[in-house]
Design a protein around this motif. Structure first.
Motif, short mmCIF file in Angstrom:
data_model
loop_
_atom_site.label_atom_id
_atom_site.label_comp_id
_atom_site.label_asym_id
_atom_site.label_seq_id
_atom_site.Cartn_x
_atom_site.Cartn_y
_atom_site.Cartn_z
N GLY A 27 0.77 -1.23 0.00
CA GLY A 27 0.00 0.00 0.00
C GLY A 27 0.80 1.28 0.00
N TYR A 28 1.76 1.41 0.91
CA TYR A 28 2.54 2.64 0.98
C TYR A 28 3.36 2.84 -0.29
CZ TYR A 28 5.91 6.15 2.47
OH TYR A 28 6.68 7.27 2.54
N GLU A 29 3.93 1.76 -0.79
CA GLU A 29 4.72 1.83 -2.02
C GLU A 29 3.84 2.27 -3.19
OE1 GLU A 29 7.79 -1.05 -4.49
OE2 GLU A 29 6.27 -1.97 -3.23
N LEU A 30 2.62 1.78 -3.22
CA LEU A 30 1.66 2.17 -4.26
C LEU A 30 1.38 3.66 -4.19
CD1 LEU A 30 -0.35 1.43 -6.50
CD2 LEU A 30 -1.97 0.81 -4.72
N SER A 31 1.18 4.17 -3.00
CA SER A 31 0.96 5.59 -2.79
C SER A 31 2.13 6.41 -3.34
CB SER A 31 0.77 5.87 -1.30
OG SER A 31 0.72 7.24 -1.05
N GLN A 32 3.35 5.96 -3.04
CA GLN A 32 4.54 6.64 -3.53
C GLN A 32 4.64 6.61 -5.04
OE1 GLN A 32 6.74 8.35 -1.35
NE2 GLN A 32 4.92 7.95 -0.14
N ARG A 33 4.30 5.49 -5.65
CA ARG A 33 4.35 5.37 -7.11
C ARG A 33 3.33 6.29 -7.77
NH1 ARG A 33 5.76 0.08 -9.04
NH2 ARG A 33 5.48 0.98 -11.11
N LEU A 34 2.14 6.39 -7.20
CA LEU A 34 1.13 7.30 -7.74
C LEU A 34 1.60 8.74 -7.65
CD1 LEU A 34 -2.08 5.61 -6.35
CD2 LEU A 34 -1.49 5.86 -8.76
N GLN A 35 2.22 9.09 -6.53
CA GLN A 35 2.75 10.45 -6.38
C GLN A 35 3.86 10.71 -7.39
OE1 GLN A 35 3.73 11.33 -2.30
NE2 GLN A 35 1.71 10.69 -1.59
N LYS A 36 4.68 9.73 -7.62
CA LYS A 36 5.80 9.87 -8.54
C LYS A 36 5.34 10.14 -9.98
CE LYS A 36 10.15 7.60 -9.68
NZ LYS A 36 11.00 6.45 -9.41
N VAL A 37 4.20 9.58 -10.37
CA VAL A 37 3.70 9.80 -11.73
C VAL A 37 2.88 11.08 -11.86
CG1 VAL A 37 3.74 7.37 -12.37
CG2 VAL A 37 1.61 8.38 -11.54
N GLY A 38 2.71 11.80 -10.73
CA GLY A 38 2.03 13.09 -10.81
C GLY A 38 0.67 13.16 -10.16
N LEU A 39 0.36 12.21 -9.28
CA LEU A 39 -0.92 12.22 -8.57
C LEU A 39 -0.66 12.37 -7.07
CD1 LEU A 39 -2.65 9.30 -10.51
CD2 LEU A 39 -3.05 11.76 -10.78
N PRO A 40 -0.22 13.56 -6.65
CA PRO A 40 0.18 13.75 -5.25
C PRO A 40 -0.98 13.75 -4.26
CG PRO A 40 0.23 15.84 -6.40
CD PRO A 40 -0.06 14.79 -7.43
N ASP A 41 -2.21 13.95 -4.71
CA ASP A 41 -3.33 14.03 -3.77
C ASP A 41 -3.89 12.66 -3.38
OD1 ASP A 41 -3.16 15.56 -6.11
OD2 ASP A 41 -5.21 16.20 -6.08
N ILE A 42 -3.29 11.59 -3.86
CA ILE A 42 -3.79 10.25 -3.54
C ILE A 42 -3.10 9.78 -2.26
CG2 ILE A 42 -4.14 7.90 -4.35
CD1 ILE A 42 -5.46 10.02 -6.11
N SER A 43 -3.85 9.81 -1.17
CA SER A 43 -3.29 9.43 0.13
C SER A 43 -3.48 7.94 0.38
CB SER A 43 -3.99 10.21 1.24
OG SER A 43 -5.33 9.78 1.36
N GLU A 44 -2.79 7.44 1.39
CA GLU A 44 -2.97 6.04 1.78
C GLU A 44 -4.42 5.80 2.20
OE1 GLU A 44 0.30 4.15 4.12
OE2 GLU A 44 1.07 6.21 4.03
#
Length: 111
Positions: A27-44
C-alpha cells in the motif's frame, strides 16, 4: 479541486491496477508510485479502500510477505480477471480521453 477528485475517483481503480500489473506492491509503495507519476493528492487513506474493493471484486489478490525493515507487508498482485478489467478500462479510456481532450482545448477550433 473537487472536479479533480471526482475525475480521479472514476479512473483510480485503473491507475492502481496498472501499477500492480507492472510489479507487486504494498500500500505505501503504491501511494509513492502514484505520487511519482504526478498524482500527489492520492493518500494512503484513499488507496486502502480501493485495494479492498479491487480485492473483493477479484481483480487483485493480496499476499503477506516478510519485510527486511519491519513487520510483514501485504503485497498486491493483478489477477487474470483484473488484467481483463484493466484492458477493458484502458480501451474505454482511449475512446473517451481523445475526444474530451479535443473538446477542452481552448482556442483551438477545427478548420
Amino acid at each position: 479541486m473537487a472536479a479533480r477528485s471526482q475525475l480521479l475517483k472514476g479512473i483510480l481503480d485503473a491507475c492502481v491496477m496498472s501499477i500492480v500489473e507492472e510489479q507487486a506492491v504494498y500500500g505505501y509503495e503504491l501511494s509513492q508510485r502514484l505520487q511519482k507519476v504526478g498524482l500527489p493528492d492520492i493518500s494512503e487513506g484513499t488507496i486502502y479502500p480501493v485495494l479492498l474493493r479491487l480485492q473483493k471484486n477479484g481483480f487483485i489478490r493480496g499476499e503477506m510477505r516478510p519485510s527486511a525493515t519491519g513487520p510483514n507487508r501485504k503485497y498486491y498482485y493483478l489477477t487474470d480477471s483484473g488484467k481483463e478489467e484493466l484492458d477493458s478500462i484502458a480501451d474505454e479510456w482511449m475512446l473517451i480521453a481523445g475526444p474530451v481532450s479535443k473538446l477542452l482545448q481552448r482556442g483551438e477550433k477545427d478548420a
